[in-house]
Design an enzyme around this catalytic site. Structure first.
Site, PDB file in Angstrom:
ATOM      1  N   GLU A 160       0.795  -1.237   0.000  1.00 47.89           N
ATOM      2  CA  GLU A 160       0.000   0.000   0.000  1.00 47.89           C
ATOM      3  C   GLU A 160       0.828   1.289   0.000  1.00 47.89           C
ATOM      4  O   GLU A 160       0.684   2.131   0.883  1.00 47.89           O
ATOM      5  CB  GLU A 160      -0.981  -0.033   1.190  1.00 47.89           C
ATOM      6  CG  GLU A 160      -1.914  -1.225   1.111  1.00 47.89           C
ATOM      7  CD  GLU A 160      -2.742  -1.468   2.376  1.00 47.89           C
ATOM      8  OE1 GLU A 160      -2.719  -0.632   3.281  1.00 47.89           O
ATOM      9  OE2 GLU A 160      -3.397  -2.517   2.461  1.00 47.89           O
ATOM     10  N   GLU A 265      -6.334 -10.833  -0.682  1.00 44.86           N
ATOM     11  CA  GLU A 265      -7.256 -10.149   0.235  1.00 44.86           C
ATOM     12  C   GLU A 265      -8.663  -9.987  -0.332  1.00 44.86           C
ATOM     13  O   GLU A 265      -9.266  -8.923  -0.248  1.00 44.86           O
ATOM     14  CB  GLU A 265      -6.672  -8.790   0.633  1.00 44.86           C
ATOM     15  CG  GLU A 265      -5.246  -8.883   1.154  1.00 44.86           C
ATOM     16  CD  GLU A 265      -4.743  -7.616   1.821  1.00 44.86           C
ATOM     17  OE1 GLU A 265      -5.554  -6.769   2.196  1.00 44.86           O
ATOM     18  OE2 GLU A 265      -3.504  -7.498   1.965  1.00 44.86           O
TER      19      GLU A 265
HETATM   20  O1  G3I Z   1      -3.795  -7.991  18.889  1.00 46.14           O
HETATM   21  C1  G3I Z   1      -4.709  -7.061  19.505  1.00 46.14           C
HETATM   22  C2  G3I Z   1      -5.305  -7.666  20.727  1.00 46.14           C
HETATM   23  O2  G3I Z   1      -4.284  -7.879  21.667  1.00 46.14           O
HETATM   24  C3  G3I Z   1      -6.383  -6.721  21.262  1.00 46.14           C
HETATM   25  O3  G3I Z   1      -7.040  -7.337  22.323  1.00 46.14           O
HETATM   26  C4  G3I Z   1      -7.416  -6.398  20.170  1.00 46.14           C
HETATM   27  C5  G3I Z   1      -8.459  -5.403  20.643  1.00 46.14           C
HETATM   28  O4  G3I Z   1      -9.066  -4.731  19.566  1.00 46.14           O
HETATM   29  O5  G3I Z   1      -6.737  -5.830  19.084  1.00 46.14           O
HETATM   30  C6  G3I Z   1      -5.804  -6.739  18.509  1.00 46.14           C
HETATM   31  O6  G3I Z   1      -5.216  -6.187  17.399  1.00 46.14           O
HETATM   32  C7  G3I Z   1      -6.032  -6.047  16.263  1.00 46.14           C
HETATM   33  C8  G3I Z   1      -5.489  -6.932  15.155  1.00 46.14           C
HETATM   34  O7  G3I Z   1      -6.201  -6.696  13.975  1.00 46.14           O
HETATM   35  C9  G3I Z   1      -5.577  -8.418  15.505  1.00 46.14           C
HETATM   36  O8  G3I Z   1      -6.890  -8.809  15.650  1.00 46.14           O
HETATM   37  C10 G3I Z   1      -6.016  -4.581  15.855  1.00 46.14           C
HETATM   38  O9  G3I Z   1      -6.684  -3.801  16.817  1.00 46.14           O
HETATM   39  C11 G3I Z   1      -6.682  -4.417  14.512  1.00 46.14           C
HETATM   40  O10 G3I Z   1      -6.481  -3.079  14.061  1.00 46.14           O
HETATM   41  C12 G3I Z   1      -6.085  -5.368  13.508  1.00 46.14           C
HETATM   42  O11 G3I Z   1      -6.747  -5.208  12.295  1.00 46.14           O
HETATM   43  C13 G3I Z   1      -6.120  -5.762  11.169  1.00 46.14           C
HETATM   44  C14 G3I Z   1      -5.814  -4.658  10.168  1.00 46.14           C
HETATM   45  O12 G3I Z   1      -5.254  -5.209   9.001  1.00 46.14           O
HETATM   46  C15 G3I Z   1      -4.864  -3.631  10.812  1.00 46.14           C
HETATM   47  O13 G3I Z   1      -3.927  -3.147  10.041  1.00 46.14           O
HETATM   48  C16 G3I Z   1      -7.046  -6.780  10.536  1.00 46.14           C
HETATM   49  O14 G3I Z   1      -7.208  -7.887  11.434  1.00 46.14           O
HETATM   50  C17 G3I Z   1      -6.488  -7.259   9.221  1.00 46.14           C
HETATM   51  O15 G3I Z   1      -7.433  -8.066   8.562  1.00 46.14           O
HETATM   52  C18 G3I Z   1      -6.154  -6.067   8.339  1.00 46.14           C
HETATM   53  O16 G3I Z   1      -5.571  -6.550   7.139  1.00 46.14           O
HETATM   54  C19 G3I Z   1      -5.213  -5.545   6.185  1.00 46.14           C
HETATM   55  C20 G3I Z   1      -4.014  -6.079   5.425  1.00 46.14           C
HETATM   56  O17 G3I Z   1      -2.986  -6.416   6.300  1.00 46.14           O
HETATM   57  C21 G3I Z   1      -3.520  -5.068   4.398  1.00 46.14           C
HETATM   58  N1  G3I Z   1      -4.589  -4.634   3.517  1.00 46.14           N
HETATM   59  C22 G3I Z   1      -5.809  -4.198   4.172  1.00 46.14           C
HETATM   60  C23 G3I Z   1      -6.305  -5.251   5.146  1.00 46.14           C
HETATM   61  C24 G3I Z   1      -7.612  -4.842   5.762  1.00 46.14           C
HETATM   62  O18 G3I Z   1      -7.425  -3.721   6.558  1.00 46.14           O
END
Ligand code: G3I
Length: 379
Positions: A160, A265
């Site tokens: 990205e 994705e």
């Molecule tokens: O690990 C913590 C956990 O300890 C905590 O309890 C919880 C509470 O909300 O958060 C957890 O972290 C989260 C993580 O996912 C794991 O579940 C983050 O808040 C959350 O922001 C994170 O979101 C991910 C996102 O990328 C963040 O960048 C999504 O799961 C994931 O599907 C998403 O994937 C991205 C690709 O990498 C790149 N392209 C876009 C795509 C969708 O956003």
């Protein structure tokens, strides 16, 4: 007369054999049907790669032959401090893929989001110098790629980096190193594992501005002799965006540079977007509103039908160009696992994936299998 009957019998046997394969409930699977077309992958979370989510693991093993790490290889997780790596979850992810003979994809080496807070700044929070950032990037990429050398098929090296209008995204990496951080990342990754495939991955790839900029970037890398194997087109799509014809245009434009295409994705959201900019900009966030969560208890029949048709249309496009595509990866196993339920508004109920909340295949799975098997029965 006798000959006619024998031919008829033969045709019937061949026909039922092929159809039997498609519809036999237990023998059915995406990976079998798509075997000679492209890899069919899925992102896994840590409950899945650790084996805790047993039902999801069954779906993954039966239907997919490639996995990608949804979160555990991002810098904030795997490299939280300059001198501290945390490999536990990534090791588990790689072992999971190996024990199921899957093509394992690493995601992602350089990304501005979920970036470890120390990466681009000094103790006072000021940007580090270009030399320091180059060294940090090299250490990060080399340590991770070497650890899994020979075990990871390919890496999303840079994620990205381009905006909708084709401009470079103004990340810390860009601020400090300019465009050069991209070729550097690819070079470091190649040095660390010369046999690994290397990819550039981005969303909203059907946007003409991003299409042009990515084509230019890939051509520049190739002109300089820097390895890049494929462009990952993130498939975070909606019911009315992007236009399939624009998506196809981008596929052909990227393939025209000589690299392969990967649909990465993939998920198709069916709930309204509060966000005029529909890509996958993780930082977008809106307060929960009930009217923005119209299907908490299930999809009405006609919405479900429209979703099936659109997902099927995309797979038809992928099958049409299967010679250009090496992998199609879903972003999540079953609907409840999807990031879409919480983005850009937390707590909604979306239905973006191929398997429902009971881990059952949706009707579109059979349609995809049928489409993939079509040439087998066209005698
Ligand atoms: O690990 C913590 C956990 O300890 C905590 O309890 C919880 C509470 O909300 O958060 C957890 O972290 C989260 C993580 O996912 C794991 O579940 C983050 O808040 C959350 O922001 C994170 O979101 C991910 C996102 O990328 C963040 O960048 C999504 O799961 C994931 O599907 C998403 O994937 C991205 C690709 O990498 C790149 N392209 C876009 C795509 C969708 O956003």
């Amino acid at each position: 007369m006798k000959l006619k009957r024998i031919i008829l019998l033969l045709l019937t046997v061949m026909f039922s054999f092929s159809y039997g394969e498609v519809f036999a409930k237990d023998g059915n699977s995406l990976k079998k049907a798509l075997k000679n077309k492209f890899l069919i992958g899925v992102s896994v979370n840590t409950r899945q790669s650790s084996g805790k989510d047993v039902a999801a693991v069954e779906v993954v093993k039966k239907n997919f032959n490639s996995i990608v790490a949804e979160n555990c290889m991002k810098s904030s997780v795997i490299h939280p401090k300059e001198n501290k790596y945390n490999f536990t979850q990534a090791d588990e992810f790689v072992s999971f893929g190996e024990s199921n003979q899957m093509a394992i994809i690493g995601h992602c080496l350089i990304w501005h989001s979920q970036l470890a807070p120390w990466f681009c700044v000094d103790k006072n929070g000021n940007n580090v110098s270009p030399e320091v950032l180059k060294k940090r990037m090299k250490d990060h990429i080399t340590t991770i790629v070497k650890r899994y050398k020979g075990r990871i098929k390919g890496w999303d090296v840079v994620n990205e980096a381009i905006e909708d209008n084709g401009a470079y995204r103004k990340t810390k990496f860009y601020e400090i190193l300019g465009e050069e951080y991209i070729p550097l990342a690819f070079q470091y990754a190649h040095e660390a594992d010369p046999n690994a495939e290397l990819y550039y991955n981005d969303y909203s790839m059907a946007q003409p501005g991003r299409r042009e900029a990515v084509v230019k970037m890939v051509n520049d890398l190739k002109r300089r002799g820097i390895r890049i194997d494929a462009v990952g087109m993130q498939g975070h799509i909606g019911m009315d965006y992007p236009k399939i014809s624009e998506f196809e245009k981008s596929m052909l434009a990227f393939a025209g540079t000589g690299v392969k295409i990967m649909i990465t994705e993939l998920d198709l959201t069916v709930i309204p977007s509060p966000n005029p900019n529909v890509g996958a900009e993780v930082s977008a966030s809106f307060e929960y509103k009930k009217e923005m969560n119209p299907y908490p208890d299930g999809l009405p029949e006609e919405v479900s039908k429209a979703w099936t048709e659109r997902m099927n249309d995309f797979f038809r496009l992928f099958l049409k160009h299967h010679n250009l595509i090496t992998r199609v990866t879903l972003w999540g196993v079953a609907d409840q696992n999807s990031w879409r339920n919480d983005w850009p508004m937390r707590g909604r109920t979306d239905y973006p994936l191929l398997f429902d909340r009971n881990y059952q295949p949706k009707p579109v799975v059979d349609l995809i299998i049928k489409e993939a098997e079509k040439n087998k029965i066209s005698f």
